[in-house]
Design a protein around this motif. Structure first.
Motif, PDB file in Angstrom:
ATOM      1  N   VAL A  96       0.826  -1.218   0.000  1.00 29.48           N
ATOM      2  CA  VAL A  96       0.000   0.000   0.000  1.00 29.48           C
ATOM      3  C   VAL A  96       0.856   1.262   0.000  1.00 29.48           C
ATOM      4  CG1 VAL A  96      -2.002  -1.097   1.065  1.00 29.48           C
ATOM      5  CG2 VAL A  96      -0.278  -0.027   2.514  1.00 29.48           C
ATOM      6  N   GLU A  97       2.109   1.169   0.411  1.00 29.78           N
ATOM      7  CA  GLU A  97       3.003   2.328   0.427  1.00 29.78           C
ATOM      8  C   GLU A  97       3.752   2.517  -0.884  1.00 29.78           C
ATOM      9  OE1 GLU A  97       3.446   4.778   2.751  1.00 29.78           O
ATOM     10  OE2 GLU A  97       1.647   3.877   3.599  1.00 29.78           O
ATOM     11  N   ALA A  98       3.540   1.641  -1.860  1.00 33.00           N
ATOM     12  CA  ALA A  98       4.277   1.706  -3.119  1.00 33.00           C
ATOM     13  C   ALA A  98       4.229   3.092  -3.775  1.00 33.00           C
ATOM     14  CB  ALA A  98       3.794   0.635  -4.085  1.00 33.00           C
ATOM     15  N   PRO A  99       3.061   3.748  -3.864  1.00 34.23           N
ATOM     16  CA  PRO A  99       3.061   5.073  -4.498  1.00 34.23           C
ATOM     17  C   PRO A  99       4.008   6.060  -3.812  1.00 34.23           C
ATOM     18  CG  PRO A  99       0.827   4.262  -4.317  1.00 34.23           C
ATOM     19  CD  PRO A  99       1.702   3.312  -3.529  1.00 34.23           C
ATOM     20  N   ASN A 100       4.079   6.015  -2.510  1.00 34.09           N
ATOM     21  CA  ASN A 100       4.981   6.919  -1.786  1.00 34.09           C
ATOM     22  C   ASN A 100       6.440   6.524  -1.959  1.00 34.09           C
ATOM     23  OD1 ASN A 100       2.746   8.336  -0.802  1.00 34.09           O
ATOM     24  ND2 ASN A 100       2.565   6.964   0.950  1.00 34.09           N
ATOM     25  N   LEU A 101       6.716   5.233  -1.956  1.00 34.22           N
ATOM     26  CA  LEU A 101       8.086   4.760  -2.088  1.00 34.22           C
ATOM     27  C   LEU A 101       8.644   5.029  -3.479  1.00 34.22           C
ATOM     28  CD1 LEU A 101       7.675   1.409  -0.142  1.00 34.22           C
ATOM     29  CD2 LEU A 101       8.934   3.438   0.628  1.00 34.22           C
ATOM     30  N   PHE A 102       7.801   4.961  -4.493  1.00 38.29           N
ATOM     31  CA  PHE A 102       8.259   5.193  -5.859  1.00 38.29           C
ATOM     32  C   PHE A 102       8.716   6.626  -6.083  1.00 38.29           C
ATOM     33  CE2 PHE A 102       6.864   1.217  -7.921  1.00 38.29           C
ATOM     34  CZ  PHE A 102       7.923   1.089  -8.803  1.00 38.29           C
ATOM     35  N   THR A 103       8.236   7.578  -5.310  1.00 33.83           N
ATOM     36  CA  THR A 103       8.661   8.964  -5.524  1.00 33.83           C
ATOM     37  C   THR A 103      10.161   9.117  -5.325  1.00 33.83           C
ATOM     38  OG1 THR A 103       8.169   9.592  -3.237  1.00 33.83           O
ATOM     39  CG2 THR A 103       6.410   9.905  -4.870  1.00 33.83           C
ATOM     40  N   SER A 104      10.789   8.219  -4.569  1.00 32.55           N
ATOM     41  CA  SER A 104      12.240   8.304  -4.365  1.00 32.55           C
ATOM     42  C   SER A 104      13.013   7.962  -5.639  1.00 32.55           C
ATOM     43  CB  SER A 104      12.677   7.385  -3.223  1.00 32.55           C
ATOM     44  OG  SER A 104      12.519   6.032  -3.596  1.00 32.55           O
ATOM     45  N   LEU A 105      12.340   7.444  -6.655  1.00 32.95           N
ATOM     46  CA  LEU A 105      13.021   7.118  -7.910  1.00 32.95           C
ATOM     47  C   LEU A 105      13.119   8.304  -8.863  1.00 32.95           C
ATOM     48  CD1 LEU A 105      11.549   3.597  -8.702  1.00 32.95           C
ATOM     49  CD2 LEU A 105      13.630   4.176  -7.459  1.00 32.95           C
ATOM     50  N   ILE A 106      12.338   9.337  -8.614  1.00 34.19           N
ATOM     51  CA  ILE A 106      12.381  10.517  -9.490  1.00 34.19           C
ATOM     52  C   ILE A 106      13.774  11.138  -9.417  1.00 34.19           C
ATOM     53  CG2 ILE A 106      11.446  12.832  -9.872  1.00 34.19           C
ATOM     54  CD1 ILE A 106       8.738  11.703  -8.918  1.00 34.19           C
TER      55      ILE A 106
END
Length: 122
Positions: free
Chosen positions: A56-66
Motif C-alpha cells: 500500500v506504500e508503493a506510491p509513496n516509495l516510488f517517488t524516491s526514484l524521481i
C-alpha cells in the motif's frame, strides 16, 4: 524477448522524471520514454525485497526514484520477464501474468511489448 535487451540498451540511460502508481498500473517515464506495467512487479535492492505491487506504500516509495536513471535491462533467468536496473542500487522486476500487454516500454522510435510468463516460471 531477447530483442528487449538489444532494442532498449541503445537508449540507456533514461532519466526518471515521473512515476504514477495506481492499484493495477505502474507508469514510469521521462523525456521521450515510458514504461507501463499492468502485471505483478517488485522492487529489489542488494538487501532483498524493497517493496512490490501489493504494498500500500508503493506510491509513496516510488517517488524516491524521481531523478534516478534506468541504467540497464536484463531478462530474469533467461525467460520473458524483464528486470530494469535503476541507479541507486535498485532493480524493478516485472512478471507478465496475462497475454494482453502485461508491460510496454517505449523509447524514441522503439516499442517493446511484454509476454506472459510460462506457468510456474515466477
Amino acid at each position: 524477448m531477447r530483442e528487449l535487451v538489444s532494442m532498449i540498451r541503445p537508449h540507456l540511460p533514461l532519466r526518471i522524471d515521473r512515476v504514477d502508481v495506481t492499484e493495477d498500473n505502474l507508469n514510469i517515464s521521462g523525456d521521450g520514454w515510458a514504461l507501463n506495467v499492468t502485471c505483478p512487479w517488485r522492487m529489489m535492492t542488494d538487501d532483498g525485497l524493497w517493496f512490490s505491487w501489493s504494498d500500500v506504500e508503493a506510491p509513496n516509495l516510488f517517488t524516491s526514484l524521481i531523478g534516478r536513471e534506468l541504467q540497464d535491462v536484463r531478462l530474469i533467468d533467461n525467460g520473458p520477464d524483464p528486470a530494469f536496473k535503476i541507479s541507486g542500487n535498485a532493480e524493478l522486476q516485472v512478471f507478465g501474468d496475462t497475454d494482453y500487454d502485461p508491460w510496454v516500454i517505449s523509447a524514441a522510435d522503439t516499442i517493446v511489448v511484454g509476454l506472459v510468463s510460462p506457468p510456474g516460471f515466477q
